[in-house]
Design a protein around this motif. Structure first.
Motif, PDB file in Angstrom:
ATOM      1  N   LEU A   1     -17.691   6.104  20.729  1.00 48.45           N
ATOM      2  CA  LEU A   1     -16.779   7.011  20.185  1.00 48.45           C
ATOM      3  C   LEU A   1     -17.207   7.921  19.174  1.00 48.45           C
ATOM      4  CD1 LEU A   1     -13.659   4.989  19.882  1.00 48.45           C
ATOM      5  CD2 LEU A   1     -14.128   6.467  21.650  1.00 48.45           C
ATOM      6  N   PRO A   2     -16.846   9.125  18.953  1.00 49.37           N
ATOM      7  CA  PRO A   2     -17.589  10.159  18.049  1.00 49.37           C
ATOM      8  C   PRO A   2     -17.048   9.827  16.611  1.00 49.37           C
ATOM      9  CG  PRO A   2     -15.788  11.145  19.340  1.00 49.37           C
ATOM     10  CD  PRO A   2     -16.071  10.049  20.044  1.00 49.37           C
ATOM     11  N   ARG A   3     -17.639  10.354  15.389  1.00 43.39           N
ATOM     12  CA  ARG A   3     -17.200   9.894  14.202  1.00 43.39           C
ATOM     13  C   ARG A   3     -15.651  10.041  13.570  1.00 43.39           C
ATOM     14  NH1 ARG A   3     -17.620  12.888   9.049  1.00 43.39           N
ATOM     15  NH2 ARG A   3     -18.091  11.801   7.313  1.00 43.39           N
ATOM     16  N   ASP A   4     -15.186  11.251  14.083  1.00 41.55           N
ATOM     17  CA  ASP A   4     -13.647  11.619  13.773  1.00 41.55           C
ATOM     18  C   ASP A   4     -12.709  10.786  14.667  1.00 41.55           C
ATOM     19  OD1 ASP A   4     -14.390  12.494  16.376  1.00 41.55           O
ATOM     20  OD2 ASP A   4     -13.197  14.420  16.095  1.00 41.55           O
ATOM     21  N   GLU A   5     -12.985  10.195  15.704  1.00 45.24           N
ATOM     22  CA  GLU A   5     -12.009   9.235  16.383  1.00 45.24           C
ATOM     23  C   GLU A   5     -12.218   7.942  15.749  1.00 45.24           C
ATOM     24  OE1 GLU A   5     -12.344   9.358  20.780  1.00 45.24           O
ATOM     25  OE2 GLU A   5     -12.569  11.883  20.734  1.00 45.24           O
ATOM     26  N   LEU A   6     -13.491   7.569  15.469  1.00 47.36           N
ATOM     27  CA  LEU A   6     -13.454   6.201  14.906  1.00 47.36           C
ATOM     28  C   LEU A   6     -12.896   6.119  13.568  1.00 47.36           C
ATOM     29  CD1 LEU A   6     -17.278   5.330  15.396  1.00 47.36           C
ATOM     30  CD2 LEU A   6     -15.496   4.065  16.264  1.00 47.36           C
ATOM     31  N   ASN A   7     -12.895   7.211  12.560  1.00 51.38           N
ATOM     32  CA  ASN A   7     -12.244   7.293  11.425  1.00 51.38           C
ATOM     33  C   ASN A   7     -10.925   7.063  11.625  1.00 51.38           C
ATOM     34  OD1 ASN A   7     -12.364   7.691   8.644  1.00 51.38           O
ATOM     35  ND2 ASN A   7     -11.080   9.647   8.912  1.00 51.38           N
ATOM     36  N   GLY A   8     -10.198   7.483  12.800  1.00 51.45           N
ATOM     37  CA  GLY A   8      -8.787   7.139  13.108  1.00 51.45           C
ATOM     38  C   GLY A   8      -8.498   5.844  13.197  1.00 51.45           C
ATOM     39  N   ILE A   9      -9.405   4.918  13.598  1.00 50.08           N
ATOM     40  CA  ILE A   9      -9.365   3.596  14.190  1.00 50.08           C
ATOM     41  C   ILE A   9      -9.538   2.729  13.134  1.00 50.08           C
ATOM     42  CG2 ILE A   9     -10.035   1.849  15.656  1.00 50.08           C
ATOM     43  CD1 ILE A   9     -10.799   4.063  17.678  1.00 50.08           C
ATOM     44  N   ILE A  10     -10.745   2.858  12.103  1.00 46.13           N
ATOM     45  CA  ILE A  10     -10.945   1.986  11.186  1.00 46.13           C
ATOM     46  C   ILE A  10     -11.425   2.484   9.913  1.00 46.13           C
ATOM     47  CG2 ILE A  10     -11.966   0.433  12.807  1.00 46.13           C
ATOM     48  CD1 ILE A  10     -14.789   1.313  12.245  1.00 46.13           C
ATOM     49  N   GLY A  11     -11.264   3.875   9.692  1.00 47.01           N
ATOM     50  CA  GLY A  11     -11.310   4.498   8.394  1.00 47.01           C
ATOM     51  C   GLY A  11     -12.340   3.912   7.530  1.00 47.01           C
ATOM     52  N   SER A  12     -13.734   3.779   8.029  1.00 42.78           N
ATOM     53  CA  SER A  12     -14.690   3.209   7.148  1.00 42.78           C
ATOM     54  C   SER A  12     -15.375   4.126   6.315  1.00 42.78           C
ATOM     55  CB  SER A  12     -15.885   2.471   8.376  1.00 42.78           C
ATOM     56  OG  SER A  12     -16.640   3.786   9.061  1.00 42.78           O
ATOM     57  N   ALA A  13     -16.429   3.527   5.695  1.00 47.37           N
ATOM     58  CA  ALA A  13     -17.119   4.297   4.647  1.00 47.37           C
ATOM     59  C   ALA A  13     -18.247   5.427   5.238  1.00 47.37           C
ATOM     60  CB  ALA A  13     -18.075   3.364   3.622  1.00 47.37           C
ATOM     61  N   ALA A  14     -18.645   4.922   6.645  1.00 44.11           N
ATOM     62  CA  ALA A  14     -19.521   5.811   7.556  1.00 44.11           C
ATOM     63  C   ALA A  14     -18.420   6.936   8.019  1.00 44.11           C
ATOM     64  CB  ALA A  14     -19.853   4.961   8.634  1.00 44.11           C
ATOM     65  N   THR A  15     -17.222   7.064   8.204  1.00 41.30           N
ATOM     66  CA  THR A  15     -16.478   8.192   8.868  1.00 41.30           C
ATOM     67  C   THR A  15     -15.615   8.711   7.893  1.00 41.30           C
ATOM     68  OG1 THR A  15     -14.819   6.550   9.377  1.00 41.30           O
ATOM     69  CG2 THR A  15     -16.346   6.613  11.160  1.00 41.30           C
ATOM     70  N   ASN A  16     -15.470   8.455   6.761  1.00 39.25           N
ATOM     71  CA  ASN A  16     -14.673   9.059   5.781  1.00 39.25           C
ATOM     72  C   ASN A  16     -15.146  10.236   5.224  1.00 39.25           C
ATOM     73  OD1 ASN A  16     -12.937   9.859   3.511  1.00 39.25           O
ATOM     74  ND2 ASN A  16     -11.861   7.820   3.639  1.00 39.25           N
ATOM     75  N   ASP A  17     -14.676  11.373   5.294  1.00 37.70           N
ATOM     76  CA  ASP A  17     -15.250  12.670   4.502  1.00 37.70           C
ATOM     77  C   ASP A  17     -15.518  12.259   2.980  1.00 37.70           C
ATOM     78  OD1 ASP A  17     -15.534  13.996   6.929  1.00 37.70           O
ATOM     79  OD2 ASP A  17     -13.916  14.975   6.825  1.00 37.70           O
ATOM     80  N   SER A  18     -14.739  11.679   2.465  1.00 33.20           N
ATOM     81  CA  SER A  18     -14.749  11.334   0.976  1.00 33.20           C
ATOM     82  C   SER A  18     -15.944  10.606   0.414  1.00 33.20           C
ATOM     83  CB  SER A  18     -13.570  10.631   0.526  1.00 33.20           C
ATOM     84  OG  SER A  18     -12.544  11.408   0.575  1.00 33.20           O
ATOM     85  N   SER A  19     -16.731   9.954   1.552  1.00 31.77           N
ATOM     86  CA  SER A  19     -17.907   9.474   1.414  1.00 31.77           C
ATOM     87  C   SER A  19     -19.192  10.224   0.909  1.00 31.77           C
ATOM     88  CB  SER A  19     -18.550   8.659   2.434  1.00 31.77           C
ATOM     89  OG  SER A  19     -17.780   7.510   2.617  1.00 31.77           O
ATOM     90  N   SER A  20     -18.821  11.685   0.738  1.00 29.60           N
ATOM     91  CA  SER A  20     -19.865  12.600   0.267  1.00 29.60           C
ATOM     92  C   SER A  20     -20.009  12.277  -1.158  1.00 29.60           C
ATOM     93  CB  SER A  20     -19.340  14.055   0.668  1.00 29.60           C
ATOM     94  OG  SER A  20     -18.011  14.137   0.005  1.00 29.60           O
ATOM     95  N   VAL A  21     -18.986  11.534  -1.956  1.00 29.77           N
ATOM     96  CA  VAL A  21     -19.450  11.414  -3.291  1.00 29.77           C
ATOM     97  C   VAL A  21     -20.320  10.559  -3.473  1.00 29.77           C
ATOM     98  CG1 VAL A  21     -17.935   9.381  -3.153  1.00 29.77           C
ATOM     99  CG2 VAL A  21     -18.066  10.466  -5.320  1.00 29.77           C
ATOM    100  N   PHE A  22     -21.104   9.919  -2.434  1.00 24.99           N
ATOM    101  CA  PHE A  22     -22.047   9.010  -2.587  1.00 24.99           C
ATOM    102  C   PHE A  22     -23.326   9.761  -2.318  1.00 24.99           C
ATOM    103  CE2 PHE A  22     -18.974   6.283  -0.803  1.00 24.99           C
ATOM    104  CZ  PHE A  22     -18.761   5.324  -2.223  1.00 24.99           C
ATOM    105  N   GLY A  23     -23.344  11.071  -2.211  1.00 23.24           N
ATOM    106  CA  GLY A  23     -24.403  11.855  -2.048  1.00 23.24           C
ATOM    107  C   GLY A  23     -25.386  11.928  -3.464  1.00 23.24           C
ATOM    108  N   ARG A  24     -24.842  11.813  -4.710  1.00 22.60           N
ATOM    109  CA  ARG A  24     -25.645  11.422  -5.781  1.00 22.60           C
ATOM    110  C   ARG A  24     -26.578  10.454  -5.777  1.00 22.60           C
ATOM    111  NH1 ARG A  24     -21.696  10.155 -10.556  1.00 22.60           N
ATOM    112  NH2 ARG A  24     -23.285  10.709 -11.927  1.00 22.60           N
ATOM    113  N   TYR A  25     -26.491   9.478  -4.777  1.00 26.09           N
ATOM    114  CA  TYR A  25     -27.545   8.464  -4.786  1.00 26.09           C
ATOM    115  C   TYR A  25     -28.240   8.450  -3.296  1.00 26.09           C
ATOM    116  CZ  TYR A  25     -24.322   6.551  -8.303  1.00 26.09           C
ATOM    117  OH  TYR A  25     -23.757   6.460  -9.313  1.00 26.09           O
ATOM    118  N   PRO A  26     -29.521   8.164  -3.337  1.00 22.38           N
ATOM    119  CA  PRO A  26     -30.259   8.269  -2.114  1.00 22.38           C
ATOM    120  C   PRO A  26     -29.976   7.215  -1.103  1.00 22.38           C
ATOM    121  CG  PRO A  26     -31.614   7.193  -4.108  1.00 22.38           C
ATOM    122  CD  PRO A  26     -30.289   7.327  -4.344  1.00 22.38           C
TER     123      PRO A  26
END
Length: 316
Positions: free
Chosen positions: A25-50
């Motif tokens: 399943l693609p990322r957007d559809e997975l986000n509707g199922i499990i809402g993980s850190a890997a699929t949530n757009d808000s995870s961009s906040v972790f972009g400050r870390y490598p």
């Protein structure tokens, strides 16, 4: 997203998606199922870390493909997958029977995680050959391997690192006070098997600690064992920061969490904060949350209903 190291069970090389990822399943559809850190757009906040979750559709697809390839490189090791059936106009039960028949997974119906008219999904611990066969047999069946950051929700990860996102704090100076995580086993295991898995996971955590500059601080004698305890508790591995330990750098915590998530015998990781009772506030909240100046208004207590010598019953 950049990655500072490679984990034993997951290759993070960014590759072009191929037929393997197309079966998932693609990322957007997975986000509707499990809402993980890997699929949530808000995870961009972790972009400050490598190190951390993928932040784009392309990087997620690359991680998915890498997970398929890594699973095939370890054919004798089972790993967590999500198996979904989107056969139209049938029940979730009928879909479970279809997967059980097509993929030879007789007990798949016991592990349902999502059931809506358009799709029904189940968790399964599979060998790579079984996963590939299942994904390639029925056009309505998709099989998605759990990449590390699919195993943890964004809310749980963010909560565990919340105080490190103070905009006034430089990324290399921020710390977290309560690095406490529970990693849940994907299967029922004997006590001996749990101990063996714990030892394997701890060996990887020790290596991550030693290889991560933010974990090994200059001028200290801190070791992984002095900062963390790592034990088995029932169905989970518990990675807890010692109460007397110094604050942990978020990059160190992210690397350690990612190491936990990458273990194929781990189904999920959650932030496991210290439980604090708040009865003083709770009694006020359930009685209306009304203040009279600086005084809590407690109408039930005023009426003599305090719970002392009283029995309450609730049915749902």
């Amino acid at each position: 997203m950049r990655f500072s190291f490679a984990l034993p069970f997951l290759a993070f090389a960014l590759v072009s998606p191929s037929t393997h990822a197309a079966r998932s399943l693609p990322r957007d559809e997975l986000n509707g199922i499990i809402g993980s850190a890997a699929t949530n757009d808000s995870s961009s906040v972790f972009g400050r870390y490598p190190v951390g979750p993928a932040t784009t559709t392309a990087s997620f697809a690359a991680e998915m493909e890498a997970q398929w390839e890594t699973s095939q490189q370890h054919p004798s090791v089972s790993a967590p997958y999500m198996v979904c059936d989107s056969t139209p106009d049938v029940s979730g039960y009928a879909r479970s029977l279809n997967i059980a028949s097509v993929c030879s997974l007789p007990n798949i119906g016991d592990r349902v995680i999502h059931n809506l008219p358009e799709r029904t999904c189940f968790d399964a611990q599979l060998f790579s050959a079984v996963a590939l066969t299942c994904a390639g047999t029925d056009d309505h069946i998709s099989v998605t391997p759990y990449t590390p950051w699919l195993k943890m929700s964004f809310e749980s990860l963010f909560s565990s690192l919340r105080n490190s996102f103070d905009e006034s704090t430089l990324p290399d100076k921020s710390t977290i006070e309560t690095a406490r995580y529970s990693a849940f086993f994907a299967e029922k295991l004997s006590n001996r098997e749990k101990a063996k898995k714990r030892a394997a996971a701890e060996e990887k955590l020790q290596k991550v600690w030693e290889d991560t500059p933010e974990c090994v601080r200059d001028g200290t004698k801190d070791t992984f064992d002095t900062i963390f305890s790592f034990q088995v508790s029932k169905s989970a591995l518990k990675l807890y920061q010692s109460e007397s330990a110094a604050f942990v750098h978020p990059r160190c915590a992210l690397n350690l969490v990612q190491s936990l998530l990458a273990n194929p015998f781990v189904a999920a990781v959650e932030f496991d904060p210290v439980v604090i009772t708040s009865n003083h506030e709770a009694r006020w909240i359930i009685q209306g949350s009304v203040m009279n100046g600086d005084t809590m208004v407690l109408p039930l207590h005023d009426a003599g209903i305090t719970g002392l010598g009283q029995v309450a019953q609730m049915s749902d």
